[in-house]
Design a protein around this motif. Sequence first.
Motif, PDB file in Angstrom:
ATOM      1  N   HIS A  74      36.212  42.151  40.463  1.00  0.00           N
ATOM      2  CA  HIS A  74      36.518  43.028  39.317  1.00  0.00           C
ATOM      3  C   HIS A  74      35.580  42.669  38.177  1.00  0.00           C
ATOM      4  CE1 HIS A  74      38.831  39.395  38.561  1.00  0.00           C
ATOM      5  NE2 HIS A  74      39.101  39.766  37.337  1.00  0.00           N
ATOM      6  N   ASP A  78      34.450  36.204  33.799  1.00  0.00           N
ATOM      7  CA  ASP A  78      34.490  34.951  34.573  1.00  0.00           C
ATOM      8  C   ASP A  78      34.210  35.184  36.063  1.00  0.00           C
ATOM      9  OD1 ASP A  78      36.946  36.341  34.520  1.00  0.00           O
ATOM     10  OD2 ASP A  78      38.086  34.555  35.079  1.00  0.00           O
ATOM     11  N   HIS A  79      33.811  36.435  36.405  1.00  0.00           N
ATOM     12  CA  HIS A  79      33.576  36.766  37.822  1.00  0.00           C
ATOM     13  C   HIS A  79      32.180  37.331  38.091  1.00  0.00           C
ATOM     14  CE1 HIS A  79      37.856  36.277  39.107  1.00  0.00           C
ATOM     15  NE2 HIS A  79      37.985  36.341  37.798  1.00  0.00           N
ATOM     16  N   ASP A 198      41.915  38.344  41.149  1.00  0.00           N
ATOM     17  CA  ASP A 198      42.877  38.133  40.055  1.00  0.00           C
ATOM     18  C   ASP A 198      44.009  39.160  40.113  1.00  0.00           C
ATOM     19  OD1 ASP A 198      41.225  36.115  39.246  1.00  0.00           O
ATOM     20  OD2 ASP A 198      40.685  36.987  37.309  1.00  0.00           O
ATOM     21  N   HIS A 224      44.028  34.572  40.648  1.00  0.00           N
ATOM     22  CA  HIS A 224      43.948  34.575  39.177  1.00  0.00           C
ATOM     23  C   HIS A 224      43.943  33.164  38.581  1.00  0.00           C
ATOM     24  CE1 HIS A 224      45.418  37.045  35.442  1.00  0.00           C
ATOM     25  NE2 HIS A 224      44.175  36.619  35.329  1.00  0.00           N
ATOM     26  N   HIS A 225      43.255  32.239  39.259  1.00  0.00           N
ATOM     27  CA  HIS A 225      43.090  30.872  38.731  1.00  0.00           C
ATOM     28  C   HIS A 225      44.418  30.129  38.592  1.00  0.00           C
ATOM     29  CE1 HIS A 225      39.331  32.872  37.820  1.00  0.00           C
ATOM     30  NE2 HIS A 225      40.004  33.719  37.079  1.00  0.00           N
ATOM     31  N   LYS A 252      43.364  26.353  32.113  1.00  0.00           N
ATOM     32  CA  LYS A 252      43.510  27.745  32.561  1.00  0.00           C
ATOM     33  C   LYS A 252      44.161  27.709  33.936  1.00  0.00           C
ATOM     34  CE  LYS A 252      40.852  31.974  33.440  1.00  0.00           C
ATOM     35  NZ  LYS A 252      39.485  32.537  33.510  1.00  0.00           N
TER      36      LYS A 252
END
Length: 349
Positions: A74, A78-79, A198, A224-225, A252
């Motif tokens: 997505h 961060d991706h 995520d 999603h971490h 996170k």
Amino acid sequence: MAAARPAVPTRDTLDIYAVDVEGGKATLVVSPSGESLLIDTGNIGDAARRDAGRIMAAASDAGVTRIDHLVTTHWHRDHIGAMALLTRQLPILEFIDHGVNVQPDEVVDAFLLHTYPSLYRASRHSVAKAGDAVSVAGLDVRIVTSAGRAIDSALTGRGTVNPICSGADRPAVDHTENFQSIGIHIAFGRFRLLDLGDLTTDRELDLMCPVNRIGTVDLFMVSHHGQASSNSKVFVHAIEPRVAIMNNGTRKGGQPEVMNVIHSSPGLEDLWQLHFSLLSGQEYTAPGLFIANSTDEAQPTMPIDPMAAPPRGTGPPPPAHEGTAHWIKVSARRDGSFSVTGRNGFAKS
Ligand SMILES: [Zn+2]
């Protein structure tokens, strides 16, 4: 989505590298045929060079000299961060995404307008739909979610009714890019891996209720971490992972709600984490042997109590980790057995 000639010699195992990109995502999958699939490219901005270096280190360890398929789950910062830098070091043969960005962001939108098309111009660009297959020799790779839609029938057979659905609250609908995430299921012989990017809890419910359309898996790449807006009990407990790997950061993911769900999941043998998380505290964290990375400055003590996450951009900065980073590597065999190796070579089969 075309099959490609392998770039590296064949091997017996499916190798998976969860690369530490500090609470972003980058997972390298190398099939026994030598074909490679990279899922996401870490953080944007100042962190991109660091994250490109960490992805390249994993590629080098795997003997990979090109990426056959890059899946961007997505359009979040961060991706996608190290994508442009990576293309200068490794040819990427196919770029797969879910389509248009639904969450305006000036940095991401500029990347999509000016940079991304130039990266895939000489390669192949594919927009994935739920139910599509990605052709990787030796593996069965299926897209199970994309662009807010999920597969509407079970991956195998008719699926089983998920008993945890009754009484599950309907979660709030997410309207961010997380909800659009491409989710991937990979089968290699009897081994099963699930990675949903995520994807948020509302979409998890669609995949899992009333019928579990995924079945059970061996390895779950925690969504999603490790944040609580994903990873509902109705989802995690139904897929019954044997091992979970969380790509969290120092502050996170890893909140108590999620750790409760994962630690209590039926049949779970181990949870591995890319970092300790202050949001877990000692109370909820995995044992240190299962945590791949520390921080640049040694932490004298790990707080017992989980810390409440400060609102985004407030509070003291999280403990930094710019130095040497360790991935978590999984090697899976066709019979469904697999080993996980972390920091200092500690491994478990
Ligand atoms: Zn993310």
